[in-house]
Design a protein around this motif. Sequence first.
Motif, mmCIF file in Angstrom:
data_model
loop_
_atom_site.group_PDB
_atom_site.id
_atom_site.type_symbol
_atom_site.label_atom_id
_atom_site.label_comp_id
_atom_site.label_asym_id
_atom_site.label_seq_id
_atom_site.Cartn_x
_atom_site.Cartn_y
_atom_site.Cartn_z
ATOM 1 N N ALA A 194 7.489 -9.797 34.572
ATOM 2 C CA ALA A 194 6.676 -10.589 34.032
ATOM 3 C C ALA A 194 6.905 -12.079 33.577
ATOM 4 O O ALA A 194 6.064 -13.099 33.853
ATOM 5 C CB ALA A 194 6.144 -10.207 32.505
ATOM 6 N N ALA A 195 8.229 -12.285 33.291
ATOM 7 C CA ALA A 195 8.719 -13.691 32.954
ATOM 8 C C ALA A 195 8.404 -14.533 34.707
ATOM 9 O O ALA A 195 8.219 -15.525 34.737
ATOM 10 C CB ALA A 195 10.212 -13.766 32.736
ATOM 11 N N ASP A 196 9.115 -13.598 35.687
ATOM 12 C CA ASP A 196 9.025 -14.406 37.019
ATOM 13 C C ASP A 196 7.553 -14.723 37.480
ATOM 14 O O ASP A 196 7.071 -15.713 37.969
ATOM 15 C CB ASP A 196 9.467 -13.427 38.028
ATOM 16 C CG ASP A 196 9.593 -13.988 39.324
ATOM 17 O OD1 ASP A 196 9.661 -15.061 39.376
ATOM 18 O OD2 ASP A 196 9.689 -13.069 40.410
ATOM 19 N N ASP A 197 6.600 -13.816 37.134
ATOM 20 C CA ASP A 197 5.288 -13.980 37.622
ATOM 21 C C ASP A 197 4.525 -15.226 36.739
ATOM 22 O O ASP A 197 3.932 -16.062 37.179
ATOM 23 C CB ASP A 197 4.183 -12.767 37.185
ATOM 24 C CG ASP A 197 4.744 -11.690 38.225
ATOM 25 O OD1 ASP A 197 5.094 -12.000 39.308
ATOM 26 O OD2 ASP A 197 4.331 -10.482 37.799
ATOM 27 N N ALA A 198 4.899 -15.206 35.509
ATOM 28 C CA ALA A 198 4.400 -16.263 34.540
ATOM 29 C C ALA A 198 4.853 -17.788 34.714
ATOM 30 O O ALA A 198 4.376 -18.552 34.605
ATOM 31 C CB ALA A 198 4.685 -15.883 32.924
ATOM 32 N N GLY A 199 6.098 -17.778 35.367
ATOM 33 C CA GLY A 199 6.714 -19.085 35.416
ATOM 34 C C GLY A 199 6.367 -19.810 36.855
ATOM 35 O O GLY A 199 5.530 -19.169 37.291
ATOM 36 N N GLY A 200 6.954 -20.782 36.892
ATOM 37 C CA GLY A 200 6.416 -21.688 38.233
ATOM 38 C C GLY A 200 5.909 -22.975 37.849
ATOM 39 O O GLY A 200 5.381 -23.357 36.245
ATOM 40 N N ASN A 201 5.855 -24.045 38.504
ATOM 41 C CA ASN A 201 5.150 -25.410 38.405
ATOM 42 C C ASN A 201 6.197 -26.068 37.200
ATOM 43 O O ASN A 201 5.463 -26.568 36.300
ATOM 44 C CB ASN A 201 3.747 -25.391 37.998
ATOM 45 C CG ASN A 201 3.179 -25.041 39.284
ATOM 46 O OD1 ASN A 201 3.436 -25.145 40.507
ATOM 47 N ND2 ASN A 201 1.771 -24.268 39.051
ATOM 48 N N GLY A 202 7.515 -25.971 37.349
ATOM 49 C CA GLY A 202 8.261 -26.748 36.386
ATOM 50 C C GLY A 202 8.408 -25.804 35.096
ATOM 51 O O GLY A 202 8.871 -26.530 33.836
ATOM 52 N N VAL A 203 7.810 -24.825 34.866
ATOM 53 C CA VAL A 203 8.061 -24.008 33.718
ATOM 54 C C VAL A 203 8.930 -22.400 34.167
ATOM 55 O O VAL A 203 8.842 -21.821 34.816
ATOM 56 C CB VAL A 203 6.735 -23.434 33.111
ATOM 57 C CG1 VAL A 203 6.768 -22.556 31.977
ATOM 58 C CG2 VAL A 203 5.919 -24.482 33.014
ATOM 59 N N ARG A 204 10.080 -22.556 33.068
ATOM 60 C CA ARG A 204 10.835 -21.281 33.251
ATOM 61 C C ARG A 204 10.553 -20.447 32.057
ATOM 62 O O ARG A 204 10.578 -20.913 31.074
ATOM 63 C CB ARG A 204 12.209 -21.740 33.319
ATOM 64 C CG ARG A 204 12.846 -22.484 34.452
ATOM 65 C CD ARG A 204 14.291 -22.744 34.534
ATOM 66 N NE ARG A 204 15.039 -23.202 33.437
ATOM 67 C CZ ARG A 204 16.022 -23.657 33.281
ATOM 68 N NH1 ARG A 204 16.871 -23.628 34.577
ATOM 69 N NH2 ARG A 204 16.587 -24.190 32.130
ATOM 70 N N VAL A 205 10.429 -19.157 32.506
ATOM 71 C CA VAL A 205 10.067 -18.309 31.158
ATOM 72 C C VAL A 205 10.963 -17.178 31.064
ATOM 73 O O VAL A 205 11.844 -16.655 32.132
ATOM 74 C CB VAL A 205 8.733 -17.396 31.566
ATOM 75 C CG1 VAL A 205 8.487 -16.320 30.479
ATOM 76 C CG2 VAL A 205 7.551 -18.272 31.828
ATOM 77 N N GLY A 206 11.597 -17.004 29.859
ATOM 78 C CA GLY A 206 12.547 -16.332 29.457
ATOM 79 C C GLY A 206 12.044 -15.327 28.152
ATOM 80 O O GLY A 206 10.985 -15.940 27.663
ATOM 81 N N ALA A 207 12.933 -14.472 27.843
ATOM 82 C CA ALA A 207 12.631 -13.712 26.512
ATOM 83 C C ALA A 207 13.651 -13.018 25.966
ATOM 84 O O ALA A 207 14.945 -13.082 26.492
ATOM 85 C CB ALA A 207 11.567 -12.428 26.774
#
Length: 239
Positions: free
Chosen positions: A135-148
């Motif tokens: 889910a973090a991989d799918d939500a990230g991109g375009n300069g945004v890194r997602v983590g939890a």
Amino acid sequence: MTDRPPDHAAATDDDLARAFGPDTASVRTATPRQRIRRGTVIGIGVLLTAAVLAAALWTIIGRVQDGVGGVFPRPEAALARFSTAAAAIDGVQQVRDGTTEKRAFAAYDVTATVVLDDDTAPIDQTAVVRAVSAAADDAGGNGVRVGAVVVAGNLSIGVTADTVLSTQRLDVARTVAAIGGVAAVRCSVGAERTAEDPTLQRIEVVTGGTGAALDTIVATASERAHGVFPGATVVSSPN
């Protein structure tokens, strides 16, 4: 009495006045009131132009910061997508504490805390961590890194888009938590939460041990952690 020769300019002015009438100058001299009025109008025009330019520049900068369309980063939108996807994963009790952190111009880190159900079995915990990573991989991109930060009982696991590294953190936390005297384990949930280098991992051991007992706990935790993450930092904190 000696006659004074006629003034040429006066004669010329008189001739012009007689031929064309008064006020025949090509540019009329403005009165003081007219000059003040004209200066005021120009000043107001300059101020209005400056205000319009400033507003336009502020809007452009704001949109670059917050994100426009699919080109610039949209951290809040990425966090919302991730929170929605993570909340739908079986075994997840709640998603909370979403934060956004700017790491560079047009680059952001967003994180949230994902709390698992208390009765989630170890094998299911691994499945949840994998799903949260996806889910973090799918939500990230375009300069945004997602983590939890995945909270599973007394374990707090940093989860990123790297599924392998995320599950390794969970495995290390479990082995360290099994050491006698360890109350909880936090594995890369601080400033290193987005670090994808195994040598940058951080394992925090929460324990009530002191003195020689504490030294033994930390030494054992370091041995187990370094078996997976050579060079990782292992620290302790009081229970």
